[in-house]
Design a protein around this motif. Structure first.
Motif, PDB file in Angstrom:
ATOM      1  N   GLY A 125      74.546 -56.252  59.713  1.00 41.91           N
ATOM      2  CA  GLY A 125      73.662 -57.031  60.734  1.00 41.91           C
ATOM      3  C   GLY A 125      72.653 -56.156  61.299  1.00 41.91           C
ATOM      4  N   ILE A 126      72.958 -54.949  61.560  1.00 39.99           N
ATOM      5  CA  ILE A 126      71.805 -53.910  62.092  1.00 39.99           C
ATOM      6  C   ILE A 126      70.831 -53.682  60.708  1.00 39.99           C
ATOM      7  CG2 ILE A 126      71.512 -51.785  62.761  1.00 39.99           C
ATOM      8  CD1 ILE A 126      74.089 -52.026  64.397  1.00 39.99           C
ATOM      9  N   LEU A 127      71.494 -53.504  59.561  1.00 41.89           N
ATOM     10  CA  LEU A 127      70.779 -53.100  58.414  1.00 41.89           C
ATOM     11  C   LEU A 127      69.695 -54.121  58.059  1.00 41.89           C
ATOM     12  CD1 LEU A 127      70.003 -51.001  56.397  1.00 41.89           C
ATOM     13  CD2 LEU A 127      71.571 -51.843  54.772  1.00 41.89           C
ATOM     14  N   PHE A 128      70.108 -55.488  58.082  1.00 40.91           N
ATOM     15  CA  PHE A 128      69.321 -56.628  57.473  1.00 40.91           C
ATOM     16  C   PHE A 128      68.941 -57.274  58.515  1.00 40.91           C
ATOM     17  CE2 PHE A 128      72.484 -55.761  53.777  1.00 40.91           C
ATOM     18  CZ  PHE A 128      71.356 -55.382  53.114  1.00 40.91           C
ATOM     19  N   GLY A 129      69.104 -57.274  59.719  1.00 38.42           N
ATOM     20  CA  GLY A 129      68.682 -57.965  60.785  1.00 38.42           C
ATOM     21  C   GLY A 129      67.509 -57.483  61.571  1.00 38.42           C
ATOM     22  N   VAL A 130      66.707 -58.641  62.036  1.00 36.32           N
ATOM     23  CA  VAL A 130      65.452 -58.344  62.824  1.00 36.32           C
ATOM     24  C   VAL A 130      65.571 -58.719  64.123  1.00 36.32           C
ATOM     25  CG1 VAL A 130      63.653 -57.960  60.964  1.00 36.32           C
ATOM     26  CG2 VAL A 130      64.496 -60.296  61.806  1.00 36.32           C
ATOM     27  N   GLU A 131      64.679 -58.109  65.119  1.00 35.31           N
ATOM     28  CA  GLU A 131      64.969 -58.488  66.629  1.00 35.31           C
ATOM     29  C   GLU A 131      66.412 -58.811  67.126  1.00 35.31           C
ATOM     30  OE1 GLU A 131      61.499 -61.157  66.715  1.00 35.31           O
ATOM     31  OE2 GLU A 131      60.189 -59.661  65.810  1.00 35.31           O
ATOM     32  N   THR A 132      66.091 -60.125  67.733  1.00 37.23           N
ATOM     33  CA  THR A 132      67.514 -60.685  68.309  1.00 37.23           C
ATOM     34  C   THR A 132      68.773 -60.427  67.555  1.00 37.23           C
ATOM     35  OG1 THR A 132      65.951 -62.458  69.175  1.00 37.23           O
ATOM     36  CG2 THR A 132      68.456 -62.564  69.805  1.00 37.23           C
ATOM     37  N   GLU A 133      68.650 -60.824  66.189  1.00 36.42           N
ATOM     38  CA  GLU A 133      70.115 -60.753  65.644  1.00 36.42           C
ATOM     39  C   GLU A 133      70.358 -59.292  65.340  1.00 36.42           C
ATOM     40  OE1 GLU A 133      69.312 -62.935  61.769  1.00 36.42           O
ATOM     41  OE2 GLU A 133      67.663 -61.596  61.391  1.00 36.42           O
ATOM     42  N   GLN A 134      69.438 -58.240  65.241  1.00 34.74           N
ATOM     43  CA  GLN A 134      69.543 -57.202  65.045  1.00 34.74           C
ATOM     44  C   GLN A 134      70.310 -56.310  66.348  1.00 34.74           C
ATOM     45  OE1 GLN A 134      66.675 -53.978  64.614  1.00 34.74           O
ATOM     46  NE2 GLN A 134      67.432 -53.169  62.590  1.00 34.74           N
ATOM     47  N   ALA A 135      69.594 -56.812  67.430  1.00 33.20           N
ATOM     48  CA  ALA A 135      70.241 -56.521  68.819  1.00 33.20           C
ATOM     49  C   ALA A 135      71.497 -57.016  69.020  1.00 33.20           C
ATOM     50  CB  ALA A 135      69.354 -56.990  69.943  1.00 33.20           C
ATOM     51  N   GLU A 136      71.921 -58.306  68.359  1.00 31.54           N
ATOM     52  CA  GLU A 136      73.413 -58.779  68.750  1.00 31.54           C
ATOM     53  C   GLU A 136      74.215 -58.105  67.788  1.00 31.54           C
ATOM     54  OE1 GLU A 136      72.998 -62.987  68.113  1.00 31.54           O
ATOM     55  OE2 GLU A 136      72.003 -63.322  69.955  1.00 31.54           O
ATOM     56  N   ALA A 137      73.869 -57.788  66.617  1.00 34.65           N
ATOM     57  CA  ALA A 137      74.935 -56.941  65.624  1.00 34.65           C
ATOM     58  C   ALA A 137      75.146 -55.581  66.162  1.00 34.65           C
ATOM     59  CB  ALA A 137      74.053 -56.741  64.218  1.00 34.65           C
ATOM     60  N   ARG A 138      73.925 -55.051  66.897  1.00 31.92           N
ATOM     61  CA  ARG A 138      74.205 -53.767  67.588  1.00 31.92           C
ATOM     62  C   ARG A 138      75.182 -53.846  68.704  1.00 31.92           C
ATOM     63  NH1 ARG A 138      70.985 -50.089  71.389  1.00 31.92           N
ATOM     64  NH2 ARG A 138      71.879 -48.038  70.913  1.00 31.92           N
ATOM     65  N   LEU A 139      75.204 -54.841  69.532  1.00 30.99           N
ATOM     66  CA  LEU A 139      76.154 -54.947  70.756  1.00 30.99           C
ATOM     67  C   LEU A 139      77.439 -55.406  70.145  1.00 30.99           C
ATOM     68  CD1 LEU A 139      74.558 -57.299  73.338  1.00 30.99           C
ATOM     69  CD2 LEU A 139      75.270 -54.909  73.328  1.00 30.99           C
ATOM     70  N   GLN A 140      77.737 -56.023  68.807  1.00 25.72           N
ATOM     71  CA  GLN A 140      78.965 -56.205  68.227  1.00 25.72           C
ATOM     72  C   GLN A 140      79.382 -54.880  67.651  1.00 25.72           C
ATOM     73  OE1 GLN A 140      81.004 -58.743  67.602  1.00 25.72           O
ATOM     74  NE2 GLN A 140      80.124 -59.827  69.027  1.00 25.72           N
ATOM     75  N   ALA A 141      78.468 -54.010  66.973  1.00 23.17           N
ATOM     76  CA  ALA A 141      79.025 -52.802  66.802  1.00 23.17           C
ATOM     77  C   ALA A 141      79.662 -51.726  67.787  1.00 23.17           C
ATOM     78  CB  ALA A 141      77.694 -52.088  65.690  1.00 23.17           C
ATOM     79  N   ILE A 142      78.919 -51.895  68.668  1.00 26.51           N
ATOM     80  CA  ILE A 142      79.213 -50.963  69.959  1.00 26.51           C
ATOM     81  C   ILE A 142      80.559 -51.312  70.448  1.00 26.51           C
ATOM     82  CG2 ILE A 142      78.902 -50.254  72.346  1.00 26.51           C
ATOM     83  CD1 ILE A 142      75.903 -50.060  71.311  1.00 26.51           C
ATOM     84  N   GLN A 143      80.774 -52.612  70.632  1.00 24.67           N
ATOM     85  CA  GLN A 143      82.294 -53.300  70.893  1.00 24.67           C
ATOM     86  C   GLN A 143      83.422 -52.780  69.779  1.00 24.67           C
ATOM     87  OE1 GLN A 143      82.581 -57.513  71.122  1.00 24.67           O
ATOM     88  NE2 GLN A 143      83.925 -57.352  72.847  1.00 24.67           N
ATOM     89  N   ASN A 144      82.738 -53.041  68.799  1.00 28.82           N
ATOM     90  CA  ASN A 144      84.141 -52.544  67.326  1.00 28.82           C
ATOM     91  C   ASN A 144      84.141 -51.085  67.479  1.00 28.82           C
ATOM     92  OD1 ASN A 144      83.857 -55.142  66.724  1.00 28.82           O
ATOM     93  ND2 ASN A 144      82.221 -54.934  65.179  1.00 28.82           N
ATOM     94  N   LEU A 145      83.132 -50.276  67.765  1.00 28.35           N
ATOM     95  CA  LEU A 145      83.182 -48.877  67.560  1.00 28.35           C
ATOM     96  C   LEU A 145      84.207 -48.500  69.018  1.00 28.35           C
ATOM     97  CD1 LEU A 145      80.044 -47.679  66.853  1.00 28.35           C
ATOM     98  CD2 LEU A 145      82.011 -47.438  65.567  1.00 28.35           C
ATOM     99  N   GLN A 146      84.018 -49.156  70.184  1.00 25.60           N
ATOM    100  CA  GLN A 146      84.897 -48.950  71.176  1.00 25.60           C
ATOM    101  C   GLN A 146      86.510 -48.950  71.067  1.00 25.60           C
ATOM    102  OE1 GLN A 146      82.771 -51.456  73.991  1.00 25.60           O
ATOM    103  NE2 GLN A 146      81.730 -49.316  74.950  1.00 25.60           N
ATOM    104  N   TYR A 147      86.736 -50.162  70.169  1.00 25.92           N
ATOM    105  CA  TYR A 147      88.236 -50.315  69.697  1.00 25.92           C
ATOM    106  C   TYR A 147      88.625 -49.035  68.864  1.00 25.92           C
ATOM    107  CZ  TYR A 147      88.363 -55.238  71.119  1.00 25.92           C
ATOM    108  OH  TYR A 147      88.519 -56.640  71.580  1.00 25.92           O
ATOM    109  N   LEU A 148      87.544 -48.532  68.210  1.00 21.51           N
ATOM    110  CA  LEU A 148      88.335 -47.449  67.421  1.00 21.51           C
ATOM    111  C   LEU A 148      88.270 -46.245  68.040  1.00 21.51           C
ATOM    112  CD1 LEU A 148      86.193 -48.005  63.814  1.00 21.51           C
ATOM    113  CD2 LEU A 148      88.678 -48.309  64.457  1.00 21.51           C
TER     114      LEU A 148
END
Lengths: 223, 223
Positions: A112-135
């Protein structure tokens, strides 16, 4: 009879890299067959008729597909050498759970970060950070996800150790900072320091070009 | 100390049903906690904070999530009784591969038939038939996917044995006909004839209403 082990891969597939690492960690000799996915060989199609993708492991003429299935096959077939999964059923379940989680959730948010732009990229980044927190949580009190040595989950998320920085270079988003993810940050160093791991990394420059081109093509097609 | 085994499920989840079957086949006593996904219990959220969904198995206070991970956990924890996966690493890899395939490809095509209209529904049907052909191949010379008795892959694709007919009733598409898929057709009968399996089926009438409502809501939202 000596085992005949062949691995179909591409130079860049992070899923195939798991198998390269596992075979090397177990000390298994194997032949590598590099595929061009734009022009797949008939041998690849024959050995993976369902998904037509890499990695495929061919052991004494029998093919095994899907990277996690292959990792488990390797662990159950070559029981000498480093075990990939622990013995305890609960710990095995944890490793499998987080591996699946990473392939579905974390991988998706990275895409989502790689292929997204603007809002969707920012949302994907928030998701990624949440996922990384689990790890990050999973690394508490441990050097590697599997403990003192590399195991199943380390191989499963190993792609992070170099692809995240490629992603960062392309998009400008920094995901794993030492201050926010101290354990993951250290894991990335420790994991990359293992000779079997770092001797197999694809060229970083080539990866940057590959993913930059993918992003550009995707966005061009979208506009 | 006796094992304390709890299963969080819903009345209709085909993924949770796998766990019901596995526990019963292994002769493991367990407590069932029925969840309403529109109003999830705090206990469910606590035991599956990542995905917040069923099934969740809680064994002596420790939770295991994701149905295939749970099946493997059950098989590795209660090694007496019916084994779910075979001993041979290659056969284990095959069972895992086709289970994953079914959850991704076959399930997706079944969803495409349920929620699709016209062209997309017809395309999903073609996909489903192709996917079912792969599974038909796996049954050659076998009563069940695991051989003479039910195993991992049978539980993984067990949902087909009643949900496909529900889908057929709602959409009018008949997928598994005896003449086209004789082995799958017979497997559906044999599988359903096993007492542990058929005593656990959710009410067919309720399933038809549920999926019909889901289809109607989805299409209403789309138009």
């Amino acid at each position: 009879m000596a085992d005949e082990v062949k691995l179909f891969r591409t130079w860049s597939s992070p899923f195939a890299l798991r198998i390269v690492w596992a075979l090397k960690l177990k000390g298994i000799e194997f032949e590598t067959i590099f595929e061009d996915l734009a022009n797949k060989s008939s041998l690849l199609l024959q050995n993976n008729p369902v998904h037509k993708k890499v990695p495929v492991l061919v052991h004494n003429g029998k093919s095994v597909c899907e990277s996690f299935v292959i990792l488990e096959y390797i662990d159950e077939t070559w029981t000498n050498g480093l075990p990939l999964l622990p013995k305890d059923p609960y710990e095995r379940a944890e490793a499998r759970f987080w591996a699946k989680f990473s392939d579905e959730k974390l991988w998706l948010s990275a895409r989502g970060i790689l292929f997204g732009v603007e809002t969707e990229q920012a949302e994907a980044r928030l998701q990624a950070i949440q996922n990384l927190q689990y790890l990050e949580e999973q690394l508490k009190g441990r050097k590697f996800f599997a403990g003192e040595t590399i195991g199943f989950l380390d191989l499963a998320v190993g792609w992070m150790a170099n692809l995240l920085s490629v992603l960062e270079e392309i998009t400008g988003y920094v995901l794993i900072e030492e201050v926010k993810f101290p354990l993951l940050w250290k894991w990335m160093q420790d994991f990359s320091d293992v000779p079997v791991i770092n001797e197999s990394w694809p060229s970083r420059d080539k990866l940057v070009i590959k993913f930059q081109t993918m992003r550009d093509s995707y966005l061009a097609g979208k506009i």
